[in-house]
Design an enzyme around this catalytic site. Structure first.
Site, PDB file in Angstrom:
ATOM      1  N   CYS A   9       0.868  -1.170   0.000  1.00 34.96           N
ATOM      2  CA  CYS A   9       0.000   0.000   0.000  1.00 34.96           C
ATOM      3  C   CYS A   9       0.909   1.225   0.000  1.00 34.96           C
ATOM      4  O   CYS A   9       2.095   1.137   0.297  1.00 34.96           O
ATOM      5  CB  CYS A   9      -0.980   0.009   1.167  1.00 34.96           C
ATOM      6  SG  CYS A   9      -0.251   0.056   2.786  1.00 34.96           S
ATOM      7  N   SER A  10       0.336   2.365  -0.356  1.00 32.66           N
ATOM      8  CA  SER A  10       1.156   3.543  -0.617  1.00 32.66           C
ATOM      9  C   SER A  10       1.543   4.348   0.607  1.00 32.66           C
ATOM     10  O   SER A  10       2.564   5.009   0.606  1.00 32.66           O
ATOM     11  CB  SER A  10       0.431   4.478  -1.592  1.00 32.66           C
ATOM     12  OG  SER A  10       0.273   3.819  -2.824  1.00 32.66           O
ATOM     13  N   SER A  11       0.740   4.330   1.653  1.00 36.59           N
ATOM     14  CA  SER A  11       1.077   5.206   2.770  1.00 36.59           C
ATOM     15  C   SER A  11       1.007   4.474   4.096  1.00 36.59           C
ATOM     16  O   SER A  11       0.366   3.434   4.229  1.00 36.59           O
ATOM     17  CB  SER A  11       0.156   6.430   2.789  1.00 36.59           C
ATOM     18  OG  SER A  11      -1.163   6.030   3.014  1.00 36.59           O
ATOM     19  N   GLN A  14      -2.395   3.468   5.711  1.00 34.77           N
ATOM     20  CA  GLN A  14      -3.237   2.466   5.066  1.00 34.77           C
ATOM     21  C   GLN A  14      -2.921   1.090   5.643  1.00 34.77           C
ATOM     22  O   GLN A  14      -1.839   0.856   6.165  1.00 34.77           O
ATOM     23  CB  GLN A  14      -3.002   2.455   3.554  1.00 34.77           C
ATOM     24  CG  GLN A  14      -3.496   3.702   2.852  1.00 34.77           C
ATOM     25  CD  GLN A  14      -3.175   3.674   1.366  1.00 34.77           C
ATOM     26  OE1 GLN A  14      -2.112   3.228   0.957  1.00 34.77           O
ATOM     27  NE2 GLN A  14      -4.098   4.162   0.564  1.00 34.77           N
TER      28      GLN A  14
END
Length: 187
Positions: A9-11, A14
């Protein structure tokens, strides 16, 4: 022959839980995960480890193609690297595998759609920011890390890892702040 799961996931805020659970249900062992942007391969150490150690006949499994990469070329480069090792890629949603040629075609189209979707998101974001600026409502994003504290700690002789740990952020954020401040002084 191993089924190796990869979740991303990107951040940091999350959750990877749903992806990891889905990969477990699919029988993946081991499962590697990371919280890092999929815009490029830079900084994706878990993916790099998988690609370094995957063996002939092994299968890399991801929940969606955009978890592997947002750029079509990047996804296809990963597929090529897997091919070179005699390994395969399986995407669960929708179910696509590189074991057959039709899977490769579908994967190419999925990569293109992911890339196009990312461009649409960025375009809508830019349009929203421009509209907010025109109304005088846009103030920019809030800074998550105190830049002055970063620079003060650096001046005291702390390294990026120590600064990141003390301020609860990533080393990459510390490096970006230090680089940004250095560029301001050179201008």
């Amino acid at each position: 022959m191993a089924r190796i799961g990869y979740a991303r996931c990107s951040s940091l805020d999350q959750s990877l839980d749903i992806q990891i659970e889905r990969l477990k249900v699919e029988g993946c062992q081991p499962i590697r995960s990371e919280k890092v942007s999929g815009a490029s391969r830079e900084g994706r150490t878990e993916l790099a480890a998988i690609l370094d150690f995957i063996r002939e006949g092994d299968e890399l499994v991801v929940v969606r193609a955009d978890r592997l990469g947002r750029d079509t070329r990047d996804v296809l480069n990963i597929v090529h690297e897997l091919d070179q090792r005699g390994a395969y890629l399986t995407v669960l949603d929708p179910h696509v595998s590189t074991r057959g040629e039709s899977g490769r075609i579908v994967l190419t189209v999925l990569g293109m759609v992911s890339q196009m979707e990312r461009r649409f998101i960025l375009e809508r974001q830019r349009e929203g920011i421009q509209a907010a600026k025109a109304k005088g409502l846009y103030k920019g994003g809030t800074r998550r890390v105190d830049r002055e504290k970063v620079m003060a700690m650096k001046a005291e002789g702390y390294g990026p890892a120590a600064i990141a740990k003390a301020l609860g952020c990533s080393r990459m954020q510390v490096y970006r702040i230090i680089d940004s401040e250095a560029q301001k002084q050179n201008i």
